[in-house]
Write a protein that holds these residues in place. Structure first.
Motif, mmCIF file in Angstrom:
data_model
loop_
_atom_site.group_PDB
_atom_site.id
_atom_site.type_symbol
_atom_site.label_atom_id
_atom_site.label_comp_id
_atom_site.label_asym_id
_atom_site.label_seq_id
_atom_site.Cartn_x
_atom_site.Cartn_y
_atom_site.Cartn_z
ATOM 1 N N PHE A 1 1.294 3.616 -15.289
ATOM 2 C CA PHE A 1 -0.119 3.229 -15.320
ATOM 3 C C PHE A 1 -0.648 3.077 -13.903
ATOM 4 C CE2 PHE A 1 -3.231 -0.345 -15.517
ATOM 5 C CZ PHE A 1 -4.231 0.313 -16.219
ATOM 6 N N GLY A 2 0.175 2.504 -12.980
ATOM 7 C CA GLY A 2 -0.254 2.304 -11.605
ATOM 8 C C GLY A 2 -0.435 3.599 -10.848
ATOM 9 N N VAL A 3 0.431 4.563 -11.088
ATOM 10 C CA VAL A 3 0.319 5.851 -10.407
ATOM 11 C C VAL A 3 -0.997 6.534 -10.771
ATOM 12 C CG1 VAL A 3 1.293 8.171 -10.263
ATOM 13 C CG2 VAL A 3 2.802 6.164 -10.171
ATOM 14 N N LYS A 4 -1.380 6.450 -12.048
ATOM 15 C CA LYS A 4 -2.637 7.068 -12.486
ATOM 16 C C LYS A 4 -3.824 6.386 -11.830
ATOM 17 C CE LYS A 4 -0.907 8.700 -16.954
ATOM 18 N NZ LYS A 4 -1.043 8.625 -18.422
ATOM 19 N N ASN A 5 -3.777 5.037 -11.756
ATOM 20 C CA ASN A 5 -4.876 4.324 -11.110
ATOM 21 C C ASN A 5 -4.932 4.639 -9.616
ATOM 22 O OD1 ASN A 5 -6.410 2.125 -12.850
ATOM 23 N ND2 ASN A 5 -4.314 2.217 -13.625
ATOM 24 N N ALA A 6 -3.782 4.699 -8.950
ATOM 25 C CA ALA A 6 -3.750 4.988 -7.516
ATOM 26 C C ALA A 6 -4.319 6.369 -7.234
ATOM 27 C CB ALA A 6 -2.310 4.886 -7.006
ATOM 28 N N GLU A 7 -3.959 7.351 -8.058
ATOM 29 C CA GLU A 7 -4.473 8.711 -7.861
ATOM 30 C C GLU A 7 -5.981 8.752 -8.013
ATOM 31 O OE1 GLU A 7 -3.852 13.205 -9.750
ATOM 32 O OE2 GLU A 7 -2.640 11.511 -10.474
ATOM 33 N N MET A 8 -6.490 8.004 -8.998
ATOM 34 C CA MET A 8 -7.935 7.995 -9.229
ATOM 35 C C MET A 8 -8.666 7.316 -8.080
ATOM 36 S SD MET A 8 -9.992 6.282 -12.443
ATOM 37 C CE MET A 8 -9.262 4.670 -12.081
ATOM 38 N N TRP A 9 -8.164 6.199 -7.603
ATOM 39 C CA TRP A 9 -8.839 5.458 -6.538
ATOM 40 C C TRP A 9 -8.720 6.173 -5.190
ATOM 41 C CZ3 TRP A 9 -6.296 0.222 -8.288
ATOM 42 C CH2 TRP A 9 -6.923 -0.235 -9.451
ATOM 43 N N ASN A 10 -7.607 6.867 -4.956
ATOM 44 C CA ASN A 10 -7.457 7.574 -3.680
ATOM 45 C C ASN A 10 -8.410 8.770 -3.593
ATOM 46 O OD1 ASN A 10 -5.453 5.937 -2.568
ATOM 47 N ND2 ASN A 10 -3.808 7.061 -3.611
ATOM 48 N N ASN A 11 -8.874 9.246 -4.732
ATOM 49 C CA ASN A 11 -9.835 10.356 -4.745
ATOM 50 C C ASN A 11 -11.270 9.870 -4.608
ATOM 51 O OD1 ASN A 11 -7.907 12.392 -5.013
ATOM 52 N ND2 ASN A 11 -7.807 12.123 -7.241
ATOM 53 N N ASN A 12 -11.446 8.577 -4.401
ATOM 54 C CA ASN A 12 -12.786 8.010 -4.233
ATOM 55 C C ASN A 12 -12.937 7.581 -2.771
ATOM 56 O OD1 ASN A 12 -15.125 6.462 -4.207
ATOM 57 N ND2 ASN A 12 -14.728 5.549 -6.217
ATOM 58 N N PRO A 13 -13.576 8.420 -1.925
ATOM 59 C CA PRO A 13 -13.694 8.115 -0.490
ATOM 60 C C PRO A 13 -14.406 6.789 -0.228
ATOM 61 C CG PRO A 13 -14.283 10.390 -0.909
ATOM 62 C CD PRO A 13 -14.192 9.737 -2.254
ATOM 63 N N GLY A 14 -15.383 6.420 -1.034
ATOM 64 C CA GLY A 14 -16.115 5.180 -0.836
ATOM 65 C C GLY A 14 -15.231 3.955 -1.049
ATOM 66 N N GLN A 15 -14.398 4.021 -2.106
ATOM 67 C CA GLN A 15 -13.520 2.895 -2.377
ATOM 68 C C GLN A 15 -12.452 2.756 -1.301
ATOM 69 O OE1 GLN A 15 -11.993 2.840 -6.326
ATOM 70 N NE2 GLN A 15 -11.063 0.799 -6.121
ATOM 71 N N LEU A 16 -11.908 3.880 -0.835
ATOM 72 C CA LEU A 16 -10.912 3.835 0.242
ATOM 73 C C LEU A 16 -11.510 3.252 1.525
ATOM 74 C CD1 LEU A 16 -8.817 7.127 0.023
ATOM 75 C CD2 LEU A 16 -8.036 4.775 -0.321
ATOM 76 N N ALA A 17 -12.723 3.654 1.856
ATOM 77 C CA ALA A 17 -13.367 3.149 3.073
ATOM 78 C C ALA A 17 -13.606 1.644 2.973
ATOM 79 C CB ALA A 17 -14.691 3.890 3.298
ATOM 80 N N ALA A 18 -14.017 1.192 1.772
ATOM 81 C CA ALA A 18 -14.250 -0.244 1.586
ATOM 82 C C ALA A 18 -12.956 -1.037 1.725
ATOM 83 C CB ALA A 18 -14.887 -0.487 0.221
ATOM 84 N N MET A 19 -11.844 -0.538 1.184
ATOM 85 C CA MET A 19 -10.575 -1.240 1.271
ATOM 86 C C MET A 19 -10.055 -1.244 2.707
ATOM 87 S SD MET A 19 -10.007 -2.384 -1.746
ATOM 88 C CE MET A 19 -8.289 -2.842 -1.667
ATOM 89 N N ARG A 20 -10.222 -0.118 3.424
ATOM 90 C CA ARG A 20 -9.749 -0.055 4.802
ATOM 91 C C ARG A 20 -10.526 -1.007 5.707
ATOM 92 N NH1 ARG A 20 -9.438 6.571 4.684
ATOM 93 N NH2 ARG A 20 -7.382 6.715 3.641
#
Length: 326
Positions: free
Chosen positions: A64-83
């Motif tokens: 379940f975590g791998v699927k969520n990680a793949e989905m979130w890593n494909n979202n540039p806005g979410q990655l930028a916010a976390m970084r």
């Protein structure tokens, strides 16, 4: 390394949390390169996905975590916010911690005492207890005759008080040796130099009794000396009396002194006597009288009649009792 942590709960069920997240900031200083931001996501108490600023992306740990990680890593806005959280969230809070908490220190209090060793393998065990210090980092060591020792140390335990302060207890098994000096040394950020507490063995019972006896003897001597001084001062009264008699004899031989004192009867006492006769002696105060009965001692008479007269002046009075006959 220090850490700041926060948790967010999304819901829970009877047997555990359904879904929640945990945010942590790990740091060694306020510099960005020494800070790591971590966001972990849990499902039924199992971490299934994590974002780490050192990795720069989400990592899954379950299917379940791998699927969520793949989905979130494909979202540039979410990655930028976390970084960006490393600077906007961690560094801001770390600055507050260094200003108000981490830069502060509290000096420890130390107690060195003895206790019985488990199993009675040794005659005694020394315990160095260090209380109420901050920050947590501390070093407790043992010295024998000024030299650090690492043998016979059974345990060193740290505890958090729950009020930002800590305590630690170090145990040393020892065999008493004549002339040996044992010390506990504490090193902490709040101390300018190591704090050394020396072990002072308790006094043997025989020595304690000797000291108590010596103190009693000293007190007895003090009381004896005080009695002698008192007796001597009491003897000085008779000496003063003899001195007074001698001085009276000398004054009686002096006509001038006698002529000075003989008129005092008229000059001093007569005016006071006239005042007394005018204002006091002619006055009188009516008495209060009370008549009551009482049982005589021994029971030889049925009763006694007692007449009591109170608060009268002058003191000349007469009391008469009239008794009728049956």
């Amino acid at each position: 390394m220090a850490a700041i942590a926060a948790s967010t709960f999304y819901g829970k069920k009877k047997n555990g949390y359904e879904c929640y997240s945990s945010t942590r900031c790990l740091f060694n200083s306020t510099e960005l390169q020494d800070i790591e931001f971590i966001r972990s996501y849990y499902y039924n108490k199992i971490e299934h996905v994590r974002f780490s600023s050192d990795v720069g992306r989400f990592v899954g740990y379950t299917e379940f975590g791998v699927k969520n990680a793949e989905m979130w890593n494909n979202n540039p806005g979410q990655l930028a916010a976390m970084r960006a959280q490393k600077e906007t969230y961690c560094q801001h809070n770390i600055d507050l911690w260094y200003a108000n908490v981490l830069s502060k220190s509290v000096k420890p209090s130390v107690r060195l005492h003895s206790t019985m060793a488990p199993g009675c393998h040794h005659p005694a065990m020394l315990v160095c207890s260090v209380y109420d210090f901050y920050p947590k980092q501390i070093k407790v060591s043992w010295l024998r005759n000024g030299q650090e020792t690492t043998s016979d140390i059974t345990s060193t335990e740290k505890f958090a008080n729950g009020d930002w302060l800590y305590q630690v207890h170090s145990h040393l098994e020892y065999m008493p040796r004549s002339g040996e000096k044992i010390s506990c040394m504490v090193e902490h950020a709040s101390l300018d130099e190591p704090l050394i507490i020396n072990w002072v063995p308790p006094m043997p019972e025989t020595e304690r009794l000797i000291i108590v006896g010596a103190i009693g003897l000293i007190l007895g001597l003090i009381l004896f000396v005080a009695g002698v001084i008192y007796r001597r001062k009491s003897g000085d009264t008779s000496l003063a009396h003899r001195f007074g008699e001698k001085q009276a004899e000398d004054w009686n031989k002096d006509p001038a002194a006698l002529s000075l004192w003989r008129p005092q009867k008229e000059m001093f006492f007569k005016p006071d006597s006239e005042l007394c006769f005018t204002n006091v002696l002619p006055k009188s105060v009516m008495p209060l009288a009370r008549l009551h009965s009482m049982t005589p001692p021994g029971g030889r008479h049925p009763a006694l009649a007692l007449c009591r007269v109170y608060d009268f002046f002058p003191n000349q009075s007469k009391t008469r009792t009239d008794a009728g006959s049956q």
